[in-house]
Design an enzyme around this catalytic site. Structure first.
Site, PDB file in Angstrom:
ATOM      1  CB  CYS A 167       7.929 -39.369 -18.293  1.00  0.00           C
ATOM      2  SG  CYS A 167       8.694 -40.741 -17.432  1.00  0.00           S
ATOM      3  CE  LYS A 189      -3.785  -0.681   2.554  1.00  0.00           C
ATOM      4  NZ  LYS A 189      -4.380  -0.813   3.907  1.00  0.00           N
ATOM      5  NE  ARG A 191      -5.130   3.425   3.994  1.00  0.00           N
ATOM      6  CZ  ARG A 191      -5.203   3.616   2.687  1.00  0.00           C
ATOM      7  NH1 ARG A 191      -4.622   4.674   2.115  1.00  0.00           N
ATOM      8  NH2 ARG A 191      -5.814   2.728   1.930  1.00  0.00           N
TER       9      ARG A 191
HETATM   10  P1  ADP Z   1      -7.783  -2.222   3.937  1.00  0.00           P
HETATM   11  O1  ADP Z   1      -6.403  -2.709   3.749  1.00  0.00           O
HETATM   12  O2  ADP Z   1      -8.603  -3.049   4.843  1.00  0.00           O
HETATM   13  O3  ADP Z   1      -8.463  -1.913   2.626  1.00  0.00           O
HETATM   14  P2  ADP Z   1      -7.269   0.596   4.161  1.00  0.00           P
HETATM   15  O4  ADP Z   1      -6.071   1.067   4.882  1.00  0.00           O
HETATM   16  O5  ADP Z   1      -7.190   0.596   2.690  1.00  0.00           O
HETATM   17  O6  ADP Z   1      -7.671  -0.825   4.714  1.00  0.00           O
HETATM   18  O7  ADP Z   1      -8.488   1.485   4.637  1.00  0.00           O
HETATM   19  C1  ADP Z   1      -9.800   1.165   4.336  1.00  0.00           C
HETATM   20  C2  ADP Z   1     -10.551   2.356   3.812  1.00  0.00           C
HETATM   21  O8  ADP Z   1     -10.456   3.436   4.695  1.00  0.00           O
HETATM   22  C3  ADP Z   1     -10.005   2.907   2.520  1.00  0.00           C
HETATM   23  O9  ADP Z   1     -10.479   2.223   1.410  1.00  0.00           O
HETATM   24  C4  ADP Z   1     -10.529   4.311   2.522  1.00  0.00           C
HETATM   25  O10 ADP Z   1     -11.819   4.362   2.006  1.00  0.00           O
HETATM   26  C5  ADP Z   1     -10.515   4.644   3.977  1.00  0.00           C
HETATM   27  N1  ADP Z   1      -9.325   5.467   4.217  1.00  0.00           N
HETATM   28  C6  ADP Z   1      -8.090   5.094   4.567  1.00  0.00           C
HETATM   29  N2  ADP Z   1      -7.256   6.144   4.653  1.00  0.00           N
HETATM   30  C7  ADP Z   1      -7.999   7.222   4.342  1.00  0.00           C
HETATM   31  C8  ADP Z   1      -7.721   8.623   4.223  1.00  0.00           C
HETATM   32  N3  ADP Z   1      -6.504   9.104   4.450  1.00  0.00           N
HETATM   33  N4  ADP Z   1      -8.724   9.429   3.881  1.00  0.00           N
HETATM   34  C9  ADP Z   1      -9.953   8.930   3.642  1.00  0.00           C
HETATM   35  N5  ADP Z   1     -10.283   7.671   3.724  1.00  0.00           N
HETATM   36  C10 ADP Z   1      -9.318   6.799   4.072  1.00  0.00           C
HETATM   37 MG    MG Z   2      -7.781  -0.825   1.263  1.00  0.00          MG
END
Ligand code: ADP
Ligand code: MG
Ligand code: MG
Length: 852
Positions: free
Chosen positions: A807, A21, A90
């Protein structure tokens, strides 16, 4: 050591330390896409955290705070200030583990921040719902408090609900809910690190063979708000249709919502096409962005995005998962669109998906709703739906049936040929049933030890289910799963596109891909799929079909001397006829014929009826036949009187076969067919064995040539399938034109594992974490490959032009094929229905080797 990076310092090549990511977010910043800015705590820091006994070191904390300042400067906002910066925290491992680890949104909230946000937006609903979400997510993820408790709050307004939520936190963990950002962020980072080792994540890694020591990165990123107003929203999309491959974005969007809402299933999202009418500008920008990302990453992407007040932000991109159909279509379309070269396209398609395309699969939606019965070994891919039948003789062509047997023997052949699919309670991936089913391209599941058959009542029991003969089941040879009732199928075939794709691969590979074909029908099938020669024609299997089995039984059971001679003459005619047909089909290609190697027990008549018929044929009393059967029965048939050992006892048998091969070859060559016969002797453990048999066979062939006054070139070689033969390969090579590794027997003998019996206990090994491998599917890289390497090292200096092939069943397994390529094998050989997969795997292995 640097442990925290800002997005602009990273890139795709840093995925091992920034996670997938994080690496991809950095990359998107590089190519100028609209990304909320952020910083990344590396996987190295995560691993250090575990080494330090799950403690965040002071130096890491300092580095995080320093980088938060950078983030403040980049965004123009400040943590817990007049113009507050809120962040998401995240998780993101180097390998995608969708939904397995945690993420916290809206971090940085406290009452002061909420007030400031209210001053700016004037929107209570927005501010407090975001705040409440933070309290809930933070409690759930840092302290494991069930999110359900936050849906059952008593208060009727947000402000009180938030306080109620903080009270739940306090009651559960005996401390105040942290209001200070520093505390919040450190708890959060620690929790994300810890989520690397939650049960879900551990199981996922186990199932997908992902290294436990990689660790996760943590992304701290500025929040953008999809829940700000009606001109905002959040969504996920695939840049192309992941089930058909169609070049059209495919996804879902939820207006006025935060990302979590889609995943949590609180509201049902709309089709992405909604944006076409409600936000056409954003829709166009999305399409353009997806194209840009596809071009840059050279693959179909799975994207998460958020729209904040009519502005688009991309929050994540990764290569999208797809069905086998989509995988093929996308790879080929991208070549046409100049996104991929043909070589790159070949490397994009998972070889196992070819198998699924060829042999079909269940409709995915229906599969999800199906009632699961049991799981055995996925022995031959494909799927089958039909009525269960326990007796081969009762399987009928007009009715779709699934043959269920304790184990199968040559007597079941007719029934197997007519059945849609085969299930056996015993046996492994290379048991009789499995090998024959693969040869027929028919779905087969073996080793279903949970099924009990009651032959008398004609019922079978699986757990609490009792099924009668004639009841419907659905069987998946891809996964080994068996379901109750009928599951609808998807349509599949060897389409023109697949054919073309395999032709591309065939041009790129180095190794020859041959087929294991025992009959003219097999040979036709394999040739259609692209095989360029036969790597194994098992002469004993030629007798499996039709009534020919009696001829071989006749030979096995007749007395030495006159009786055997008579039966040999019968065999000679049958064999020659088959060879004539096969040589004609394989005009211009090598045909490797293995001399008789019957595990005798598979051929002896089992039922009373059959023994009586045998007595009639041999014109002997039944009692006499029974005595002979008893005498012939090996105590340990897999190590018994088989292979070249039969040849040593009855050289006239191998002489007959040599003559049948060469007479057929000669007659074909007279007709202008180009024949390239290879005579292969099985089960050699000693050079003198081979020297003796070679002398006998060559003498017979010389006599034949003299008799007919002509000759045909041929090669004579041996299987290498006994560990001793690997160790003495230099001596054996002196008498051989080629080696063909028989990796089934070689696996069996180097590991002391019976391919038929090991299913009974290997599950225990897996469960107890002692051993995970499937040695009869994929070559064991700790023992069998070592023996092969020793054999090559011994033999090559003696005979540099010795031809090397394989084989065993491993000849069709992509992982094993990589090993054969890396060891410069001349050819691999596998059953006809695995040929396209093998061609693709061989091409990939070669391309990867060349890249190194
Ligand atoms: P996963 O790996 O479970 O998909 P993510 O880290 O991608 O988890 O987070 C899930 C969701 O949270 C993202 O798809 C997004 O919609 C929301 N999200 C994460 N970071 C942000 C951010 N900085 N601003 C807005 N939404 C966010
Ligand atoms: Mg995600
Ligand atoms: Mg063998």
């Amino acid at each position: 050591m640097k442990q925290v990076y800002e997005f602009k310092e990273g890139g795709k090549e840093m995925i091992p330390i920034l996670g997938g990511k994080g690496g991809n977010l950095s990359e998107m910043v590089k190519i100028g896409l609209p990304i909320p800015y952020g910083i990344i705590v590396s996987t190295t820091a995560c691993n250090q955290y575990f080494k330090d006994g799950e403690k965040l070191s002071e130096s890491l904390k300092k580095e995080i705070l320093k980088n938060i300042q950078i983030l403040e400067n980049a965004t123009g906002k400040k943590i817990q200030s007049e113009n507050p910066l809120l962040v998401s925290v995240r998780s993101g491992a180097p390998v995608s583990m969708p939904g397995m680890m945690d993420t916290i949104l809206n971090l940085g909230f406290n009452d002061y921040v909420a007030q400031k946000m209210l001053d700016i937006t004037g929107d209570e609903e927005f501010v407090y719902s975001s705040y409440l979400r933070f309290v809930q997510m933070f409690s759930e993820i840092t302290e494991g408090i069930d999110r359900k408790r936050f849906t059952e709050l008593k208060s009727d307004n947000y402000k009180d609900q938030i306080n109620e939520g903080k009270q739940i936190y306090k009651n559960e963990c005996g401390k105040e809910f942290p209001e200070n950002f520093k505390e919040q962020i450190f708890y959060a980072v620690k929790a994300i690190f810890d989520s690397w080792n939650n049960d879900r994540a551990i199981l996922y890694r186990k199932l997908n063979n992902i290294d436990n020591n990689m660790g996760t990165a943590v992304i701290i990123q500025e929040m953008v708000f999809g829940n700000l107003n009606e001109k905002s929203g959040t969504g996920v999309l695939f840049t192309r249709n992941p089930s058909t491959g169609e070049d059209k974005i495919f996804g879902e969007v939820l207006l006025n919502a935060q990302g979590e809402d889609i995943v949590a299933g609180i509201r049902t999202p709309d089709d992405i096409n909604l944006l076409k009418t409600t936000m056409p500008v954003i829709y166009d920008e999305l399409v353009k962005t997806t194209k840009k990302l596809e071009k840059h990453n050279k693959d179909m992407q799975d994207i998460e995005f958020t729209i904040e007040n009519s502005k688009l932000f991309i929050l994540q991109t990764r290569n999208g998962k797809r069905t086998p159909e989509a995988s093929l279509k996308i790879a080929m379309d991208m070549v046409e669109e100049n996104i991929l070269t043909k070589e790159e396209a070949i490397l994009k398609v998972e070889p196992s998906s070819i198998n699924k395309l060829l042999t079909g699969d269940f409709d995915e939606k229906s599969l999800k709703e199906a009632v699961f019965l049991t799981k055995g070994l996925a022995a031959s891919s494909g799927v089958a739906v039909g009525r269960i039948m326990f007796d081969s003789k009762r399987v009928k062509i007009r009715e779709k049936t699934i043959l269920i047997r304790e184990e199968t023997s040559p007597e079941d052949l007719q029934g197997m040929a007519l059945a849609q699919g085969i299930v056996t309670l015993k046996g492994g991936a290379t048991s009789h049933g499995a090998v024959v089913a693969r040869g027929m391209g028919k779905c087969c599941v073996t080793g279903c030890s949970e099924i009990k058959i009651d032959e008398i009542k004609r019922t079978m029991t699986v757990g609490e289910h009792v099924l009668k003969e004639g009841d419907f089941i659905s069987v998946s040879g891809h996964t080994g799963e068996i379901f109750l009732g009928k599951i609808p199928l998807k349509e599949n075939s060897f389409s023109d596109e697949l054919k073309e794709f395999i032709l591309w691969a065939a041009d790129m590979k180095r190794m020859e891909v041959r087929m294991n074909a025992d009959t003219p029908e097999d040979a036709m099938q394999g040739k259609l799929f692209g095989a360029t020669g036969i790597g194994l024609c098992r002469t004993e299997h030629m007798f499996f079909k039709h009534d020919k089995i009696w001829a071989i039984r006749d030979f096995i059971l007749s007395d030495r001397g006159e009786e055997k001679k008579k039966s040999l003459e019968k065999l000679f005619e049958l064999q020659k006829k088959d060879f004539l047909e096969i040589f004609e089909i394989l005009d211009g290609s090598e045909v490797n014929i293995r001399l008789l190697d019957p595990p005798v027990h598979e051929f002896l008549p089992k039922t009373k009826e059959d023994r009586e018929k045998m007595a009639e044929i041999l014109e002997k009393p039944v009692e006499e036949i029974e005595i002979r059967i008893r005498k012939l029965k090996d105590e340990n048939p897999m190590l018994g009187h088989r292979g070249c050992r039969l040849g040593v006892s009855y050289p006239e048998l191998y002489r007959m076969q040599g003559k049948a091969i060469m007479e057929a070859a000669y007659e074909c060559s007279k007709k202008g067919i180009k024949v390239l016969p290879e005579i292969m002797i099985p089960f050699i453990m000693e050079a003198k064995e081979l020297a003796y048999l070679k002398k006998e066979i060559e003498e017979e062939i010389k006599n034949l040539f003299e008799e007919i006054g002509g000759k045909v070139e041929y090669k004579l070689g041996t299987m290498i399938e006994i560990p001793r033969a690997c160790l003495l390969a230099d001596e054996i090579a002196e008498h051989a034109d080629f080696f063909s590794f028989g990796t089934n027997d070689l696996t069996q003998m180097s590991m002391g594992l019976s391919r038929d019996d090991s299913v009974k206990f290997l599950d225990d090994y897996r469960e107890k974490g002692i051993w995970e491998g499937e040695p009869f599917y994929s070559i064991d890289t700790k023992s069998v490959t070592k023996l092969v390497e020793i054999a090559l090292k011994n033999a090559k200096p003696v005979k540099p032009d010795l031809k090397i092939g394989v084989c065993g069943e491993h000849g069709g397994d992509p992982k094993s094929i990589e090993f054969f390529e890396n060891n410069n094998f001349n050819y691999i050989s596998c059953s006809p229905f695995r040929i396209p997969t093998a061609i693709l795997a061989a091409a990939q292995a070669y391309l990867r080797k060349e890249k190194k």
